[in-house]
Design a protein around this motif. Structure first.
Motif, PDB file in Angstrom:
ATOM      1  N   LEU A 222      10.534  16.285   5.709  1.00 57.81           N
ATOM      2  CA  LEU A 222      10.884  15.362   4.493  1.00 57.81           C
ATOM      3  C   LEU A 222      10.393  15.552   3.175  1.00 57.81           C
ATOM      4  CD1 LEU A 222      11.257  12.482   7.071  1.00 57.81           C
ATOM      5  CD2 LEU A 222      12.980  13.959   6.286  1.00 57.81           C
ATOM      6  N   ALA A 223       9.594  16.669   2.895  1.00 53.02           N
ATOM      7  CA  ALA A 223       8.839  16.671   1.850  1.00 53.02           C
ATOM      8  C   ALA A 223       9.718  16.781   0.596  1.00 53.02           C
ATOM      9  CB  ALA A 223       7.918  18.013   1.711  1.00 53.02           C
ATOM     10  N   PRO A 224       9.105  16.008  -0.669  1.00 51.48           N
ATOM     11  CA  PRO A 224       7.839  15.261  -0.645  1.00 51.48           C
ATOM     12  C   PRO A 224       7.934  13.797   0.105  1.00 51.48           C
ATOM     13  CG  PRO A 224       8.856  14.938  -2.731  1.00 51.48           C
ATOM     14  CD  PRO A 224       9.767  15.942  -1.757  1.00 51.48           C
TER      15      PRO A 224
ATOM     16  N   VAL B  76       8.272   4.821   5.725  1.00 51.83           N
ATOM     17  CA  VAL B  76       8.727   6.334   5.279  1.00 51.83           C
ATOM     18  C   VAL B  76       9.941   6.680   4.424  1.00 51.83           C
ATOM     19  CG1 VAL B  76       8.795   8.800   5.845  1.00 51.83           C
ATOM     20  CG2 VAL B  76       7.456   7.223   7.384  1.00 51.83           C
ATOM     21  N   PHE B  77       9.379   7.358   3.234  1.00 59.32           N
ATOM     22  CA  PHE B  77      10.254   7.528   2.137  1.00 59.32           C
ATOM     23  C   PHE B  77      10.369   9.326   2.042  1.00 59.32           C
ATOM     24  CE2 PHE B  77       9.193   3.258   1.144  1.00 59.32           C
ATOM     25  CZ  PHE B  77      10.361   2.644   0.736  1.00 59.32           C
ATOM     26  N   GLY B  78      11.232   9.797   2.537  1.00 64.40           N
ATOM     27  CA  GLY B  78      11.325  11.243   2.758  1.00 64.40           C
ATOM     28  C   GLY B  78      12.200  11.715   1.711  1.00 64.40           C
TER      29      GLY B  78
ATOM     30  N   GLN C 110       0.864  -1.386  -0.081  1.00 63.44           N
ATOM     31  CA  GLN C 110      -0.077  -0.093   0.036  1.00 63.44           C
ATOM     32  C   GLN C 110       0.999   1.136   0.090  1.00 63.44           C
ATOM     33  OE1 GLN C 110      -3.061  -0.197   3.072  1.00 63.44           O
ATOM     34  NE2 GLN C 110      -2.773  -2.385   2.853  1.00 63.44           N
ATOM     35  N   ILE C 111       0.827   1.988  -1.125  1.00 64.84           N
ATOM     36  CA  ILE C 111       1.510   3.228  -1.167  1.00 64.84           C
ATOM     37  C   ILE C 111       0.665   4.550  -0.967  1.00 64.84           C
ATOM     38  CG2 ILE C 111       2.846   4.509  -2.843  1.00 64.84           C
ATOM     39  CD1 ILE C 111       3.334   2.068  -4.244  1.00 64.84           C
TER      40      ILE C 111
END
Length: 164
Positions: free
Chosen positions: A135-137, A145-147, A84-85
């Protein structure tokens, strides 16, 4: 009546543990949200058949359940992908390219927002804020979490998840 005349058994039924949880919460204020959270935790979404069972067990109209499910975007009516993204489109993420992340994911996966890939592996949704503005986006996949994500990072992340 022979077996061919019987409706197919649904794989989506409340198990005894969920029924006990519902019975425990039946008379408590705010019970519907708690029950629906637990149901979604068990199934990954709220199956239609289960919504009928919950309505009967809580002795409330089905419309009330659907009112809650459709009001809060946390609840899902369709089974999500195994991966789930969630892509943040809050102000900071939007300004730093959140929409570009979504468009790139749509191209890589071949599906749009709020859909599941034909193989059931991935689903993508836009969310309003993940609370990681610095950490956007930001993108979250299965809780990871991928910041400061860049569009060029996405193919590698998707490929790694496909293998795993």
């Amino acid at each position: 009546m022979n077996t061919a005349d019987k409706p197919a058994e649904s794989p989506h039924k409340l198990n005894p543990e969920l029924k006990a949880f519902i019975a425990e919460w039946k008379s408590k204020p705010g019970n519907l949200i708690m029950v629906l959270h637990r149901v979604q935790q068990s199934f990954g979404y709220i199956p239609r058949e289960v919504a009928f069972e919950v309505a009967a067990l809580l002795d409330i109209p089905l419309a009330k359940i659907y009112g809650v499910i459709t009001f809060y975007n946390f609840f899902k009516l369709k089974k999500p992908g195994r991966n789930q993204i969630q892509v943040c489109l809050g102000t900071a993420c939007y300004l730093k390219g959140g929409e570009d992340i979504i468009h790139e994911l749509e191209g890589i996966l071949g599906v749009g927002l709020n859909t599941v890939t034909p193989d059931g592996e991935f689903s993508v949704e836009a969310v309003r804020c993940l609370g990681c503005c610095g950490l956007a986006p930001v993108m979250v996949m299965n809780g990871e979490v991928f910041g400061k994500i860049k569009t060029e990072d996405l193919r590698g992340i998707i490929a790694k998840k496909r293998k795993g």
